[in-house]
Write a protein that holds these residues in place. Structure first.
Motif, short mmCIF file in Angstrom:
data_model
loop_
_atom_site.label_atom_id
_atom_site.label_comp_id
_atom_site.label_asym_id
_atom_site.label_seq_id
_atom_site.Cartn_x
_atom_site.Cartn_y
_atom_site.Cartn_z
N ARG A 252 7.84 -38.23 26.65
CA ARG A 252 7.93 -39.68 26.83
C ARG A 252 6.97 -40.17 27.91
N ILE A 253 6.69 -39.31 28.92
CA ILE A 253 5.71 -39.69 29.94
C ILE A 253 4.30 -39.69 29.34
N LEU A 254 4.01 -38.69 28.50
CA LEU A 254 2.69 -38.61 27.88
C LEU A 254 2.50 -39.71 26.85
N LEU A 255 3.55 -39.96 26.07
CA LEU A 255 3.46 -40.94 24.99
C LEU A 255 4.47 -42.05 25.24
N PRO A 256 4.16 -42.97 26.12
CA PRO A 256 5.11 -44.06 26.41
C PRO A 256 5.48 -44.84 25.14
N GLY A 257 6.72 -45.07 24.99
CA GLY A 257 7.16 -45.84 23.82
C GLY A 257 7.55 -45.00 22.64
N ALA A 258 7.25 -43.68 22.66
CA ALA A 258 7.60 -42.81 21.54
C ALA A 258 9.09 -42.50 21.60
N VAL A 259 9.83 -42.85 20.51
CA VAL A 259 11.27 -42.63 20.45
C VAL A 259 11.62 -42.09 19.08
N SER A 260 12.80 -41.56 19.01
CA SER A 260 13.27 -41.06 17.73
C SER A 260 13.24 -42.17 16.69
N GLY A 261 12.83 -41.83 15.48
CA GLY A 261 12.75 -42.80 14.40
C GLY A 261 11.35 -43.34 14.17
N ASP A 262 10.45 -43.17 15.18
CA ASP A 262 9.06 -43.59 14.97
C ASP A 262 8.33 -42.57 14.11
N TRP A 263 7.18 -43.02 13.66
CA TRP A 263 6.31 -42.10 12.91
C TRP A 263 5.34 -41.41 13.87
N LEU A 264 5.05 -40.15 13.55
CA LEU A 264 4.17 -39.35 14.42
C LEU A 264 2.80 -40.00 14.57
N HIS A 265 2.25 -40.53 13.48
CA HIS A 265 0.90 -41.07 13.52
C HIS A 265 0.79 -42.33 14.38
N GLU A 266 1.95 -42.93 14.73
CA GLU A 266 1.92 -44.13 15.56
C GLU A 266 1.63 -43.82 17.03
N HIS A 267 1.74 -42.54 17.42
CA HIS A 267 1.65 -42.21 18.85
C HIS A 267 0.65 -41.09 19.17
N VAL A 268 0.24 -40.33 18.18
CA VAL A 268 -0.65 -39.20 18.49
C VAL A 268 -1.95 -39.36 17.71
N PRO A 269 -3.01 -38.68 18.17
CA PRO A 269 -4.29 -38.75 17.46
C PRO A 269 -4.21 -38.10 16.10
N SER A 270 -5.23 -38.34 15.29
CA SER A 270 -5.24 -37.87 13.91
C SER A 270 -5.25 -36.35 13.81
N TRP A 271 -5.84 -35.66 14.84
CA TRP A 271 -5.92 -34.20 14.72
C TRP A 271 -4.54 -33.56 14.69
N LEU A 272 -3.60 -34.11 15.48
CA LEU A 272 -2.25 -33.55 15.48
C LEU A 272 -1.49 -33.97 14.23
N CYS A 273 -1.73 -35.18 13.77
CA CYS A 273 -1.07 -35.65 12.54
C CYS A 273 -1.52 -34.81 11.35
N ASP A 274 -2.83 -34.53 11.26
CA ASP A 274 -3.36 -33.70 10.17
C ASP A 274 -2.82 -32.28 10.27
N ALA A 275 -2.69 -31.75 11.48
CA ALA A 275 -2.16 -30.41 11.66
C ALA A 275 -0.71 -30.33 11.17
N HIS A 276 0.08 -31.34 11.47
CA HIS A 276 1.48 -31.36 11.01
C HIS A 276 1.54 -31.39 9.49
N ARG A 277 0.67 -32.18 8.87
CA ARG A 277 0.69 -32.26 7.42
C ARG A 277 0.34 -30.92 6.79
N ARG A 278 -0.68 -30.20 7.37
CA ARG A 278 -1.07 -28.91 6.79
C ARG A 278 0.04 -27.88 6.92
N ILE A 279 0.77 -27.93 8.04
CA ILE A 279 1.82 -26.94 8.24
C ILE A 279 3.01 -27.20 7.31
N THR A 280 3.37 -28.44 7.14
CA THR A 280 4.51 -28.73 6.26
C THR A 280 4.16 -28.51 4.81
#
Length: 563
Positions: free
Chosen positions: A54-82
């Protein structure tokens, strides 16, 4: 294939759609982790975040979407793993998040979700970059030192310095050498371009800090130099200006400054940083040491060459109708001087004797050569007394005994005067090998002259012998380095006087130069690669020609030779 975008779920106006798995939870261990942790379901929805996240990503709470708070590289990595299992040899996942750099380590969670552990490795990367930069600079300095110190040629050293400075430090470099009168030596280099050198009159005071740098004072900080103040002569041809940043660094030498280095960057490039300025000074220190060493070597080589000219045996030629030729070989092939020497002092006219001196100082190398120089100078001063060989030897003996040198010398003196078709010789040996005479019919004779060493005893005893050379006859003066040359089939046998006599018998009627060359060649062949002492020889020959004539007041002989 899933993407980190919200699924089509209806929602009330003004509210965000909640992922269907948003209520999923995992164990509580991750909540107290010191690093940011994100629990993400298989659809890309945030299930939960810990305090560090929460300190790193202010405003990030349960129920939000990952892509709303992190860069695309982490979002793409999550998609490949799932979408499927991650390969075991896959590269670590990492990238920037809010001006910091993180490694993302996934852990499987229930219902196909992923727990992302974000480890901050910014400091490690900065340390690695600093270490790599330091290693690179160390390698550059090592390369600079080895390259510059491999040449002792001053102009070449200046070229290499300017070229390497332009390659590793700046867009262009100008090496300003010490002043030559009113002119300055300038070496220009542009990165990727040729190096040029000129000597011209320039106003060094027009460059801030350059006058002080040439005097060896500490450098002026680059931030104090206004690029707009740089005069045109500093900018080399081919530089993509205008000048945007300048460094002026002194080139320290051994007690005397070796010059100064001006580094230029164009206005389109990044200005010199403080670290680059420090590195430039280190580079300049290495370059200055190399340039100073090259200049010192050049100066010493000039002094040595000047002194060597006085120590080397002279070139001999025909004098008053008599041919003279000499040959010398030092004990060590890399040396040019030693303890053997010879000189020919012509008389002022054909009616006066020409004095020939050949000697052998005890020892070899430079120390012996220094004494030979003094002996030669002393004998030159005694030329007016050479009608009396004994007196010359006595005076030289006294001079050596009174000097600080504890060495002696053997000498043979020959006074030569042409008379018609013949030459009259007076030969005096002082502890030296007797001269050999080659008659026209090939007979080889000893000259029965003998005496004691010079510089060893209070008095010198010597015996002078008079003889005559006819046309085609030669008198050879030589040192024991020839007869004592060790070699032959077994490698340990003296060349000896008998071999020398046989060689001379084959030289009957030859010019003086040919006789010396023949003796030197045979001695060298006998030696092979073996060790030897200094070797010297002088041949005195009467050409096979008509009597001496006088042309325009000068003595001469016919150039015709009988065959």
């Amino acid at each position: 294939m899933r993407t980190c975008v919200p699924p089509l779920v209806s929602s009330s106006p003004g509210t965000s759609a909640r992922p269907p798995d948003a209520g999923h939870t995992v164990g509580a261990t991750w909540t107290e982790a010191p690093c940011p942790v994100l629990v993400v379901d298989r659809h890309g929805g945030l299930v939960d975040v810990n305090g560090a996240a929460r300190i790193l990503l202010p405003g990030a709470v349960s129920g939000d979407w990952l892509h709303e708070h992190v860069p695309s590289w982490l979002c793409d990595a999550h998609r490949r793993i799932t979408d499927g299992p991650r390969p075991a040899d896959a590269a670590p996942l990492s990238g920037p998040i809010r001006e910091r750099h993180f490694e993302a380590h996934p852990t499987a969670a229930g219902d196909g979700g992923v727990v992302w552990w974000l480890v901050d490795d910014t400091d490690r990367r900065l340390a690695e970059a600093a270490l790599t930069d330091a290693q690179t600079r160390t390698e550059i300095l090592s390369h600079v030192s080895s390259t510059l110190l491999s040449t002792l040629n001053v102009p070449r050293c200046m070229e290499v310095t300017a070229s390497m400075a332009a390659e590793h430090l700046a867009d262009a470099a100008v090496l300003v050498g010490p002043a030559k009168g009113w002119r300055q030596s300038l070496t220009y280099a542009v990165r990727g371009g040729p190096v040029s050198q000129v000597v011209q009159m320039v106003d060094v005071s027009g460059v801030p800090g350059l006058t002080e740098a040439l005097q060896g004072f500490p450098p002026v900080p680059a931030r104090w130099i206004n690029p707009d103040d740089i005069p045109d002569w500093v900018t080399p041809d081919g530089f993509a200006g205008p000048v945007g940043s300048v460094i002026v660094a002194p080139l320290p030498g051994h007690g005397v400054p070796a010059g100064a280095l001006i580094l230029l960057r164009s206005s389109t490039e990044q200005s010199f940083s403080e670290g680059e300025e420090v590195f430039a000074r280190l580079f300049a220190a290495r370059a200055g040491a190399a340039l100073s060493a090259a200049r010192l070597y050049s100066e010493q080589a000039t002094v040595t060459a000047t002194l060597m000219r006085e120590l080397l045996p002279p070139a001999l030629t025909s004098v008053h109708g008599v041919e003279y030729a000499g040959g010398y070989r030092a004990a060590k092939d890399h040396e040019r001087v030693g303890g053997d020497f010879y000189d020919v002092h012509p008389g002022s006219d054909p009616s006066q004797d020409t004095l020939v001196v050949l000697g052998d100082v005890a020892g070899k190398g430079l120390d012996a050569a220094v004494l030979t120089g003094k002996i030669r100078n002393t004998l030159h001063a005694l030329l007016p007394l050479t009608d009396d060989h004994q007196r010359v030897l006595d005076l030289l003996n006294g001079a050596l005994l009174s000097s600080r040198h504890a060495r002696f010398v053997t000498l043979v003196l020959a006074s030569v005067r042409r008379r018609g078709s013949r030459a009259q010789l007076r030969l005096t040996s002082a502890g030296h090998l007797p001269p050999l005479i080659v008659r026209a019919d090939g007979t080889v004779e000893d000259v029965p002259s003998h005496g004691t060493l010079v510089g060893a005893l209070p008095a010198v005893t010597a015996h002078t012998v008079r003889t005559v050379l006819g046309p085609g006859e030669t008198c050879l003066l030589y040192t024991d380095g020839i007869t004592e040359a060790r070699g032959g089939p077994l490698g340990d046998e003296f060349f000896g006087e008998q071999r020398l006599r046989r060689a001379l018998a084959e030289c009957a009627g030859l010019p003086a130069e040919a006789v010396v060359e023949r003796v030197q060649m045979l001695a060298a062949q006998w030696l092979g690669a073996g060790r030897h002492d200094d070797m010297a020889a002088v041949a005195i020959s009467v050409p096979r020609s008509g009597p001496l004539t006088v042309l325009n007041g000068r003595a001469g002989v016919s150039n015709r030779r009988s065959t």
